[in-house]
Scaffold this motif. Sequence first.
Motif, PDB file in Angstrom:
ATOM      1  N   ALA A   1      39.524  55.692  42.713  1.00 57.01           N
ATOM      2  CA  ALA A   1      40.607  55.560  43.242  1.00 57.01           C
ATOM      3  C   ALA A   1      41.451  56.422  43.846  1.00 57.01           C
ATOM      4  O   ALA A   1      41.370  57.794  43.757  1.00 57.01           O
TER       5      ALA A   1
ATOM      6  N   TYR B   1      42.613  47.914  37.854  1.00 55.99           N
ATOM      7  CA  TYR B   1      43.325  49.289  38.343  1.00 55.99           C
ATOM      8  C   TYR B   1      44.662  48.921  38.918  1.00 55.99           C
ATOM      9  O   TYR B   1      45.610  49.726  38.779  1.00 55.99           O
TER      10      TYR B   1
ATOM     11  N   ILE C   1      41.702  58.494  33.907  1.00 54.58           N
ATOM     12  CA  ILE C   1      42.988  57.531  34.215  1.00 54.58           C
ATOM     13  C   ILE C   1      44.330  58.067  33.540  1.00 54.58           C
ATOM     14  O   ILE C   1      45.207  58.231  34.388  1.00 54.58           O
TER      15      ILE C   1
END
Length: 489
Positions: free
Chosen positions: A427, A401, A469
């Motif tokens: 995240a 990441y 993402i």
Amino acid sequence: MLDLLQLTGKQRQFVDLLQRQQSVASLRSLCAEAGFDFNFINGFLLSGALDGYVQWQEHTQQTWVLTAKGEDVNGVLPGFPLAERLLQGMGDGGAFPRGNRAALQAELGSGFSLNYGALRREQAVDLADGDGEGVVTVLRPSVLAAYQQRQAVFRAIAAGEPLDRGGTASLEWLQQQGYIASRVELDYGLTVLPALQALDLGEVVTTLTSELILSGQWRQVDLKPYDIRAEVPDVAYGRPTILTQCIQRIRDIFLNMGFDEMSGYLVESAFWNFDALFTPQDHPAREVQDTFYLANPQTLPLPSDRALVRGVRQVHEANYGGNWTEAEASRAILRAHTTTSTARRLHQLQGKDGKYFSIDRVFRNETVDRTHLAEFHQIEGVVVGELLSVRTLMGYLTYFYERLGFKDLKFKPTYNPYTEPSLEVFAYHPPSDRYIEVGNSGLFRQEMLAPLGCGEKATVAWGLGLERIAMLLYGVEKLSDLIGPDIQL
Ligand code: PHE
């Protein structure tokens, strides 16, 4: 001979301007006043197009500009105002000049120490105690006067104003100290010749309209010729979609981490999607509300490796009770996760080590909304080896990441039938100031690994959402901004 049809719009305007002058003392000033770019006009002049129409004499002049160091000082103070302030403080009677340090500091900010340091080095000032506060005391007023002059010159240069005569000493000092530098500027004086005055600029038609054609006027007017070599804006043509670009980027990251890419099948048996992953046959995820079952084919053959099927049956029956059926395991589905590819790969490896990833499409019977589709992509990964732990897993995910720019991750315990422990991955997303769920992961259980032939091994594995993402990377809030025929990024 000047070809009037070849002139650009700006060049025509300039010729037009020149026709109204006899001579031009400074081309630079003329350009500045009339809004022409001097370099452009300079190029026009030197191209020779105006030869025979104007004469010119080159002359240069010296000017001063601030250096980078000068710009720094200019940004803080600007210049050297402390000397001036102290001189003002001397008053009419020429009384012993002093300035309250705190007040001067408040006025001049961070520039105070810069100014004070310079004056102190020349022993022009000192700091004395007085009234319980620091007082700046002047020792040599003549040095202050020199600084005051330097300040005036510095300010004028910074503002691009003309310099007074007599500032030579200040200029020298400012240059020596590296605050200013001299620059030589090129300029021209022009004499406009009668040939230019005699030119008839006329009208040039730059757009051929239907009226011009229909009326036949196009035969009479002066048409500006087409320049087929002129630069034109780029045309947007086909290119990879945002999602494809993301896939390529992620693929590169894993390849650089030494992973091999694996793949599987869109149409799978429930065996590879669920049973081989120690998911009980009555698990809610297997219901039609969640999983797409196929009508044709309705079933797929089970693996020919009978030991594998037997092993899976045994581990299910030992843990979940005795009603595991081959019929349920044979049902054909659209795979609901890419962990099917992982299960097949583990079975192939039979205990060998390796690192594999896939970025592939999966299907779930979900209600479609802004952030959910019935088909999406997962980034699957598995590492087979020894001494792998939760730390290893977190390390791989953090590294991955980070490569994408997500520096702040959180891991939360969760439950999967086939992993223990299991971790959800979140995240941090600065624009929304939130942690957003981006994946699921864990260490495969013995109950799953043993029938696949990897019972001696430790594994870490994950399944991450690609679209999530991509949405975070491109700052979009609806999946339809990312996928489909009308993407306006
Ligand atoms: N298959 C899980 C999912 O679809 C992700 C996962 C993969 C979890 C591997 C643990 C290990 O959410």
